[in-house]
Design a protein around this motif. Sequence first.
Motif, short mmCIF file in Angstrom:
data_model
loop_
_atom_site.label_atom_id
_atom_site.label_comp_id
_atom_site.label_asym_id
_atom_site.label_seq_id
_atom_site.Cartn_x
_atom_site.Cartn_y
_atom_site.Cartn_z
N ARG A 10 0.61 -0.90 0.05
CA ARG A 10 -0.17 0.15 -0.38
C ARG A 10 0.83 1.05 0.32
O ARG A 10 0.68 2.24 -0.45
CB ARG A 10 -0.92 0.13 1.78
CG ARG A 10 -2.38 -0.70 0.85
CD ARG A 10 -3.07 -1.14 2.57
NE ARG A 10 -3.52 -2.71 1.84
CZ ARG A 10 -3.71 -2.88 3.58
NH1 ARG A 10 -4.01 -2.34 4.89
NH2 ARG A 10 -4.63 -3.81 4.02
N LYS A 11 2.08 1.02 0.82
CA LYS A 11 2.59 2.09 0.52
C LYS A 11 4.40 2.15 0.39
O LYS A 11 4.73 1.30 1.05
CB LYS A 11 2.62 2.75 2.02
CG LYS A 11 3.58 4.25 2.11
CD LYS A 11 2.93 5.18 3.67
CE LYS A 11 1.55 5.51 2.83
NZ LYS A 11 1.17 6.94 4.72
N ARG B 244 6.76 6.19 3.07
CA ARG B 244 6.37 6.23 4.88
C ARG B 244 7.50 7.13 5.19
O ARG B 244 8.07 7.42 4.92
CB ARG B 244 7.00 4.41 4.96
CG ARG B 244 6.72 2.81 4.03
CD ARG B 244 7.29 1.89 4.70
NE ARG B 244 5.98 1.36 3.84
CZ ARG B 244 6.44 -0.29 3.96
NH1 ARG B 244 7.03 -0.53 5.15
NH2 ARG B 244 5.83 -0.89 3.14
N GLU B 245 6.43 7.40 6.92
CA GLU B 245 6.88 7.77 7.99
C GLU B 245 8.90 7.51 7.79
O GLU B 245 8.68 6.47 7.97
CB GLU B 245 6.57 7.58 9.22
CG GLU B 245 4.99 8.98 8.45
CD GLU B 245 4.62 8.92 9.99
OE1 GLU B 245 4.28 9.31 11.51
OE2 GLU B 245 3.04 8.30 9.74
N ASN C 66 -2.54 -3.14 8.10
CA ASN C 66 -2.44 -1.84 8.15
C ASN C 66 -1.84 -1.25 9.20
O ASN C 66 -1.68 0.05 9.01
CB ASN C 66 -3.96 -1.67 8.49
CG ASN C 66 -4.10 -0.26 8.19
OD1 ASN C 66 -3.42 0.76 6.76
ND2 ASN C 66 -5.21 0.65 8.51
N GLN C 67 -0.43 -1.61 9.54
CA GLN C 67 0.91 -1.12 9.68
C GLN C 67 1.89 -0.75 9.32
O GLN C 67 3.20 -0.97 9.86
CB GLN C 67 0.75 -1.53 11.62
CG GLN C 67 -0.14 -1.94 12.20
CD GLN C 67 0.24 -2.72 13.79
OE1 GLN C 67 0.65 -2.64 14.08
NE2 GLN C 67 -1.60 -2.41 14.58
N CYS C 68 1.84 -1.21 8.38
CA CYS C 68 2.80 -1.42 7.36
C CYS C 68 3.98 0.46 6.66
O CYS C 68 3.15 1.07 5.33
CB CYS C 68 3.25 -2.10 6.10
SG CYS C 68 3.26 -3.91 6.57
N ARG C 69 3.54 0.63 7.78
CA ARG C 69 3.61 2.83 6.95
C ARG C 69 5.25 3.35 7.95
O ARG C 69 5.08 4.95 7.16
CB ARG C 69 2.40 3.26 8.12
CG ARG C 69 1.03 2.89 7.01
CD ARG C 69 -0.41 3.21 8.12
NE ARG C 69 -0.72 3.58 9.34
CZ ARG C 69 -1.17 3.37 10.08
NH1 ARG C 69 -2.45 4.30 9.77
NH2 ARG C 69 -1.76 2.87 11.33
N HIS C 70 5.50 2.41 8.14
CA HIS C 70 6.93 3.61 9.04
C HIS C 70 8.02 2.83 7.71
O HIS C 70 7.91 1.43 7.97
CB HIS C 70 7.43 3.65 10.09
CG HIS C 70 5.90 4.56 10.71
ND1 HIS C 70 4.49 3.58 11.18
CD2 HIS C 70 6.27 5.35 11.65
CE1 HIS C 70 4.46 4.53 12.07
NE2 HIS C 70 4.59 5.71 12.10
#
Length: 526
Positions: free
Chosen positions: A268-269, A274-275, A328-332
């Motif tokens: 997704r990102k 990512r952050e 949904n926690q693969c954002r960093h």
Amino acid sequence: MQLSWQRWIGSGASRQLVENICRPLMKLPSRSSAVVFSLLLLLGGALISTRLLDSNAFSSSAKTLTASKITLPDKIPKKHLEIPLNCAALNHTGTCPANYPTTRGGATDEPGPPSTCPEYFRWIHEDLRPWAHTGITREAVETAKRTANFRLVIVKGKAYVERYQRAFQTRDVFTLWGILQLLRRFPGQVPDLELMFDCVDWPVVAKSGGYGENGDNATVAPPPLFRYCGDDRTLDIVFPDWSFWGWPEINIKPWEGLQKELKEGNKRKRWMEREAYAYWKGNPAVAETRMDLMKCNVSEEHDWNARVFAQDWVKESQQGYKQSDLANQCRHRYKIYIEGSAWSVSQKYIMACDSVTLIVKPHYYDFFTRSLVPFHHYWPIQEHDKCKSIKFSVDWGNSHKQKAQEIGKAASSFIQDELKMDFVYDYMLHLLTQYSKLLTFKPVVPKRAVELCSESMACNAAGLEKKFMMESLVKGPSERAPCTIPTPYDPPSLSAVLRRNSNSIKQVELWEKRYWDNQNKQQQQA
């Protein structure tokens, strides 16, 4: 495909036919011979016309077949043997179905040789080495009963359990469920055995208990005790944990489906989008080291490049687990793994994100983590100076983006490729098979033991417990052969592995020291 007159006349069959007809006619008068000769010409023409018509018909039929191009299937699909969940039989008799298959029932392996098991399978030999020379006696097994939650006995492909104390939440339930699925996946291939299982986090069979580290110099064989993790000071036998089949108390789904969700969530990102911080979310109350990690959160005085959050599972359950969806926690760009009271099941979820996994120096291992390589699969974080270590790792990764992405990808590839449920079941099968070979006694079903089967566990279950059991239910025997277990480490190769890992960690620590030395110099000069 036409047949010419010359070719027909020249054929042996044609000459023979003409000779047989003509020979008697040679004796007839000339007038009669002329008449008969005319008849022969008519007969020959009729025969030739018939052959020509047949040939043309055949040629036409061939063209028709070629044009239609009848397609046959390349491979006829095999009929897979399925083992239905027979709740009706359980409700009718109150016992497990008697017709459970004890062989693969004609199931055939997929073509080609079996695959080679991942590297971490080699640790099976190391975990069982303490009994390599002494074997495992019944007395040794009984000694392990002191802290065990249950005794598992497998005889002729059927499982029996004698319970001693309930485990925390449903750890024992889903561990036993996983073993039952192993029996469904490999009917007739799991050998007779008897073992003790402890579902508590901390390993307890100390090497310093007079057993000897390798078993060869021990005067007393150590108790063989199965659990989910071990450490360098103990001899407990590590086994896949319950969460591979689901953890209903905190809504963690069975691994096979969740692994696919994590793979999709990872897309997704992109890493660069990512952050650019290190992320952790969990329960800090279970260990002092986690409470210490909370000090690394951003504040008015410091920004250690960490974003850490305390997980309130009671509140989360009331809100339907909306904020704890692992996919949904693969954002960093970076994710932190830190042990709890011992090892934590969260490691496989954290490593599946393409993010650089920052592992705070671990003291425990589970069945697959001993094959992870520092600076290849993860970035090592110092235990006693977490905040500064995390800040350096994030600064380094953000200035070495290509290498950082390679580390993250190596970790997620390991999780997706080498920790599939196929390999989890293969690991269980190989471990139990090697363990059973060491038994010096014949396993016997205890009087207080009860038979377990998938029906006795799933048919009367409810809620998420039943849902996860049905999702992780093995439908029938495996169509693939188990992977081939690698050979044991010899002492030089094992030493080389340990030395490589130690050197990698020391290299990272050296970079970190130089980084902070430079930071201090700049502050003094300012």
